[in-house]
Design a protein around this motif. Structure first.
Motif, PDB file in Angstrom:
ATOM      1  N   UNK A  44      11.620  18.471   8.040  1.00 17.54           N
ATOM      2  CA  UNK A  44      12.755  19.431   9.063  1.00 17.54           C
ATOM      3  C   UNK A  44      13.785  18.274   9.560  1.00 17.54           C
ATOM      4  N   UNK A  45      12.648  17.129  10.243  1.00 11.63           N
ATOM      5  CA  UNK A  45      12.722  16.320  11.395  1.00 11.63           C
ATOM      6  C   UNK A  45      13.378  15.037   9.344  1.00 11.63           C
ATOM      7  N   UNK A  46      12.708  15.514   8.664  1.00  8.40           N
ATOM      8  CA  UNK A  46      12.900  14.088   8.159  1.00  8.40           C
ATOM      9  C   UNK A  46      14.093  14.194   7.257  1.00  8.40           C
ATOM     10  N   UNK A  47      14.459  15.843   7.009  1.00  5.90           N
ATOM     11  CA  UNK A  47      15.906  15.752   5.835  1.00  5.90           C
ATOM     12  C   UNK A  47      17.043  15.707   7.182  1.00  5.90           C
ATOM     13  N   UNK A  48      16.885  15.907   8.781  1.00  4.91           N
ATOM     14  CA  UNK A  48      17.280  15.745   9.708  1.00  4.91           C
ATOM     15  C   UNK A  48      18.117  14.483   9.162  1.00  4.91           C
ATOM     16  N   UNK A  49      17.099  13.228   9.447  1.00  5.14           N
ATOM     17  CA  UNK A  49      17.236  11.554   9.779  1.00  5.14           C
ATOM     18  C   UNK A  49      18.002  11.205   8.126  1.00  5.14           C
ATOM     19  N   UNK A  50      17.570  11.576   7.492  1.00 10.41           N
ATOM     20  CA  UNK A  50      17.849  11.176   5.962  1.00 10.41           C
ATOM     21  C   UNK A  50      19.164  12.028   6.282  1.00 10.41           C
ATOM     22  N   UNK A  51      20.253  12.925   7.006  1.00 10.57           N
ATOM     23  CA  UNK A  51      21.003  13.400   6.607  1.00 10.57           C
ATOM     24  C   UNK A  51      21.906  12.615   7.512  1.00 10.57           C
ATOM     25  N   UNK A  52      21.341  12.126   8.703  1.00 11.39           N
ATOM     26  CA  UNK A  52      22.324  11.295  10.015  1.00 11.39           C
ATOM     27  C   UNK A  52      22.531  10.098   9.392  1.00 11.39           C
ATOM     28  N   UNK A  53      21.366   8.911   8.892  1.00  9.27           N
ATOM     29  CA  UNK A  53      21.774   7.919   7.562  1.00  9.27           C
ATOM     30  C   UNK A  53      22.707   8.168   7.142  1.00  9.27           C
ATOM     31  N   UNK A  54      23.022   9.365   5.736  1.00  5.28           N
ATOM     32  CA  UNK A  54      23.710   8.717   5.480  1.00  5.28           C
ATOM     33  C   UNK A  54      25.306   9.157   5.927  1.00  5.28           C
ATOM     34  N   UNK A  74      21.417   0.420   2.654  1.00  5.67           N
ATOM     35  CA  UNK A  74      20.969   2.201   3.649  1.00  5.67           C
ATOM     36  C   UNK A  74      19.372   2.309   3.607  1.00  5.67           C
ATOM     37  N   UNK A  75      18.127   1.360   3.283  1.00  2.00           N
ATOM     38  CA  UNK A  75      17.281   1.971   3.814  1.00  2.00           C
ATOM     39  C   UNK A  75      17.095   1.260   5.053  1.00  2.00           C
ATOM     40  N   UNK A  76      17.369   0.292   5.498  1.00  2.00           N
ATOM     41  CA  UNK A  76      17.949  -0.160   6.986  1.00  2.00           C
ATOM     42  C   UNK A  76      18.577   0.603   7.775  1.00  2.00           C
ATOM     43  N   UNK A  77      19.741   1.683   7.360  1.00  2.00           N
ATOM     44  CA  UNK A  77      20.005   2.200   8.435  1.00  2.00           C
ATOM     45  C   UNK A  77      19.133   3.508   8.580  1.00  2.00           C
ATOM     46  N   UNK A  82      14.584   6.386  12.029  1.00  2.00           N
ATOM     47  CA  UNK A  82      13.668   6.640  11.959  1.00  2.00           C
ATOM     48  C   UNK A  82      13.629   6.491  13.219  1.00  2.00           C
ATOM     49  N   UNK A  83      13.135   5.062  12.994  1.00  2.92           N
ATOM     50  CA  UNK A  83      12.292   4.814  15.044  1.00  2.92           C
ATOM     51  C   UNK A  83      13.476   5.271  15.965  1.00  2.92           C
ATOM     52  N   UNK A  84      15.115   5.122  15.902  1.00  2.00           N
ATOM     53  CA  UNK A  84      15.030   6.060  17.144  1.00  2.00           C
ATOM     54  C   UNK A  84      14.299   7.570  17.503  1.00  2.00           C
ATOM     55  N   UNK A  85      14.019   8.163  15.973  1.00  4.33           N
ATOM     56  CA  UNK A  85      13.714   9.611  16.217  1.00  4.33           C
ATOM     57  C   UNK A  85      12.309   9.787  16.952  1.00  4.33           C
ATOM     58  N   UNK A  86      11.845   8.499  16.383  1.00  5.96           N
ATOM     59  CA  UNK A  86      10.591   8.936  17.121  1.00  5.96           C
ATOM     60  C   UNK A  86      10.599   8.039  18.314  1.00  5.96           C
ATOM     61  N   UNK A  87      10.641   7.195  18.835  1.00 11.95           N
ATOM     62  CA  UNK A  87      11.451   6.964  20.215  1.00 11.95           C
ATOM     63  C   UNK A  87      12.161   8.126  20.814  1.00 11.95           C
TER      64      UNK A  87
END
Length: 181
Positions: A44-54, A74-77, A82-87
């Motif tokens: 769920x977190x992965x899906x959210x972060x991918x959506x946020x990044x895109x 795109x990968x940098x975004x 991901x780092x923001x989510x972890x923090x």
């Protein structure tokens, strides 16, 4: 006319083509999700972060300077998201069971599940910058120079982060080696 390049699609998107970014999304969504999942360990977190990044890439396409490939941009975004989510994520969650059921019911299945859970837990213990480097290099198999480009750090820094992360993982997973003896 052949298939447009990533740069051509991004340029078309910036020029107002409503379908160009969909093609970039289709090209990269699965790769981005795999990295996010291995970094965050929760679908769920992965899906959210991918959506946020895109969404961020879509909205901020005008900030693309062309210094790196669109793929790297795109990968940098994604990595930054991901780092923001972890923090941000201060919750200590339990580790989910693997979604894929084991195919055979041999006695090794239980050991495999314990190993996977141990690795997921150990990765979660690493600082975000080490976790991202280890996931990209050791799990995804990216070349060091590409990881350095995405993280915007020198190759030596990526090597250092991986070495420190591996050392910490070795300490955290030492019990698995003892079980082999």
């Amino acid at each position: 006319m052949g298939t447009p390049s990533d740069a051509e699609l991004l340029a078309a998107h910036r020029a107002g083509d409503r379908h160009a970014f969909r093609e970039l999304d289709a090209r990269y969504r699965n790769r981005l999700w795999a990295i996010a999942l291995r970094t965050l360990h929760h679908p769920e977190d992965a899906a959210d972060v991918v959506q946020e990044a895109l969404v961020a890439a879509h909205r901020n396409a005008g900030s693309y300077r062309g210094d790196a490939s669109v793929r790297t941009w795109l990968h940098r975004i994604l990595v930054n998201a991901c780092i923001d989510r972890i923090r941000r994520d201060s919750r200590h969650r339990t580790v989910p069971f693997p979604e894929v059921e084991p195919r055979d019911r041999s006695p090794d299945v239980a050991a495999d599940v314990v190993t996977r859970l141990s690795v997921v837990e150990a990765l979660a213990e690493l600082p975000a910058h080490q976790r991202v480097a280890v996931v990209l290099v050791d799990v995804q198999g990216w070349p060091l120079h590409e990881v350095a480009e995405v993280l915007e750090v020198p190759v030596g820094t990526v090597k250092s982060r991986c070495a420190r992360g591996r050392l910490r993982l070795s300490a955290l997973l030492g019990h698995l080696r003892e079980g082999e003896r």
